[in-house]
Design a protein around this motif. Structure first.
Motif: not given
Length: 595
Positions: A471-475
């Motif tokens: 959900k963080k939309s980050k690696p």
């Protein structure tokens, strides 16, 4: 003689009482032991054998007449030690058999034996002691002519025609070589197994205990005879045999909890494509034997064993041949070999940059899931910097300052009630972890060794950790540890090792499913070290049965496997040092390392 007695006192007090269950150990030709009677009896054997010759009115113990030694007679080797055992109050509190194998003319020898035995009333009146005559014997119908304390070894499967002598038969003995030429290695063939089982069954139908003589003398043979129902297991190694068989039930395990195997698609495996997410899974103490045991107990296969990119890690620490979890965890997390007990520091106690810190500079978020406490040696190596793993306050302080966005670990009920731990919001349920949109969260599980009977807790925690990080939309970087494999290895508990291995494999399945859905995810699965020196001498895959034999209660220096899946997973094949995991990760991420 006094030295022998005092030696026996020490040994007996330490070992006696390890009673066998359903079988008894027979010390074949016990007089050839370096310490006759005492060695076998103190080890827990419940039958000893003495070959006797009558010469000049005395009963000498020897295998052949030419080997007769004037200083070795039945009294000083067996009867006197047995009497002294009774006098010292050391026994006999369990059934014990003195098997006397008459090697010469039976009648005069028996007459002399009876006169000799009558000088030892404490022996012949002891209800737990049996005197059984083997070798050359009177005629069967003459058995009843002898005193009530004298029994005979019946060496035939013919029906006991004279009911009056049935009570005089102490056991039935036959040569193993009449039924099989098996040497005690490998397995009995199906035909031989049936042949060997037949006389045992027949003897039991007569209501008599059974013994094979001329048997192979090995752990494999002892186990086979015990499972076949042989009552007296013949051995020239009474101490080793008794120890092995008395601990057999502790080392045999039948699995009842299974991991449903996930078979990956391999669409991204070994592909040269960008990597967004990294999941590093560490089975603490999970060496090749532990993986083999778990796979064989799980119908011969695991989700883990589906993977194709496989290598081996050398686990030695900076200061020892055998690493601990702190040294190994630090090597993997920082790329530097560290001394045992060090958490994120080098041999000089200098702080080392770890993966979560370095990857944070590249925009990664990180999380840790473990069945250990979050301050345990392996997880803390990925966020903390302390000279010794025992520096708990410092490790907790480092956790508060860490780059982690998520931690899930084992914790007490009083800790689970806390709503905050520094900047970490503590959640009340594992399901809320996957639903949470908070910046930094933590969750403490109950003791997985007691409450997680189906071994799903680690998989559930891993699944929710992946959902939170996605959900963080980050690696992201996620480290998942199956910690209790190590704990049960230290306890030499093969059942515990397998159950925790099953739980670890269920978590592996969740990670592989995620990697197939998110094909830019690299998965690495390894161990920090092997624990217990485990070997798997025997088992049954169809019945999910495993026998595990441990050589130590500690870690070992053996290499551990590393499995990988996803983009560039082939980069992790081969044999290399454990700290190279760190450098390989940075290389494939094209990240420069500046210590």
């Amino acid at each position: 003689m006094k030295k022998v007695i005092w030696f026996a006192l020490l040994v007996v007090n330490g070992i006696i009482g390890q009673n066998t269950d359903g079988f008894r150990i027979h010390s074949h030709n016990d007089y050839l032991q370096n310490v006759p009677f005492w060695k076998a009896y103190s080890a827990g054997a419940s039958s000893v054998e003495a070959d006797i010759f009558l010469k000049d009115g005395s009963l000498f113990v020897a295998h052949t007449q030419e080997e007769i030694d004037q200083g070795r007679n039945l009294e000083n080797l067996f009867l006197e030690p047995m009497q002294r055992t009774i006098e010292m109050g050391l026994g006999f509190d369990r059934p014990f058999q003195l098997l006397i194998d008459i090697k010469a003319e039976p009648y005069s020898t028996l007459d002399t034996l009876i006169k000799t035995l009558e000088r030892y009333p404490s022996i012949i009146s002891d209800e737990n002691i049996s005197i059984v005559i083997s070798g050359k014997q009177p005629k069967n119908n003459e058995f009843t002519n002898y005193p009530s304390y004298i029994y005979f070894d019946y060496q035939s499967l013919n029906a006991i025609e004279n009911p009056s002598i049935a009570d005089k038969i102490g056991m039935i003995s036959l040569s193993f070589k009449k039924f099989s030429q098996w040497n005690g290695k490998g397995r009995l063939t199906a035909d031989d197994l049936e042949k060997v089982a037949t006389p045992i069954k027949k003897a039991h139908e007569f209501g008599k205990p059974f013994r094979f003589w001329a048997t192979p003398d090995s752990k494999t043979a002892w186990k086979a005879f015990a499972h076949l129902g042989v009552d007296f297991i013949n051995t020239d190694m009474p101490f080793e045999c008794t120890h092995y068989l008395n601990t057999l039930t502790e080392r045999e395990y039948t699995n009842t909890v299974f991991s449903e195997v996930y078979r990956p698609t391999f669409k991204s495996d070994q592909k040269q494509m960008p990597i967004k997410n990294i999941v590093l899974m560490i089975g603490d103490g999970n060496g090749l034997a532990q993986i083999s045991a778990t796979a064989l107990a799980n119908n011969g296969v695991l989700s883990l064993t589906q993977l194709k990119s496989i290598g081996f890690l050398k686990t030695q620490s900076a200061d020892d041949f055998t690493t601990d979890s702190a040294g190994a965890g630090t090597a993997i997390a920082t790329g530097k070999k560290a001394p045992n007990r060090a958490i994120g520091t080098d041999i000089h106690g200098k702080r080392l940059q770890n993966l979560t810190e370095l990857l944070a500079k590249k925009g990664f978020v990180s999380g840790i899931v473990t069945t250990d406490e979050i301050i345990g040696a392996t997880p803390s190596a990925f966020y903390a910097h302390q000279k010794d793993r025992s520096m708990i306050d410092g490790i907790k302080s480092d956790l508060l300052k860490s780059q982690l966005s998520l931690f899930i670990g084992n914790g007490g009920s009083e800790n689970r009630e806390k709503q905050k731990f520094g900047n970490f919001a503590m959640l009340p349920s594992i399901e809320q972890v996957g639903e949470s949109e908070k910046d930094k969260i933590g969750f403490l599980t109950s003791d997985s060794s007691t409450s997680d009977k189906n071994k799903t807790a680690l998989a559930l925690a891993t699944e929710n950790a992946l959902r939170f990080l996605e959900k963080k939309s980050k690696p992201f970087f996620l480290m998942v540890e199956g910690a209790k494999i190590d704990s049960y290895g230290h306890e030499n508990d093969i059942g515990g090792v397998i159950k925790e291995g099953i739980g670890f494999d269920k978590a592996i399945s969740e990670v592989l499913k995620f990697a197939d859905t998110n094909q830019n995810t690299l998965v690495i699965i390894t161990a920090d070290h092997e624990t217990g020196g485990l070997t798997l001498p025997q088992g049954n895959v169809e019945k999910s049965e495993i026998e595990g034999d441990f050589t130590t209660h500690d870690h070992t220096g053996i290499m551990v496997p590393v499995f990988s899946y996803g983009p560039k997973s082939n980069e992790f094949q081969g044999v290399y040092e454990n700290n190279e995991i760190f450098h390989k990760l940075l290389q494939i991420l094209e990240t420069e390392y500046r210590p």
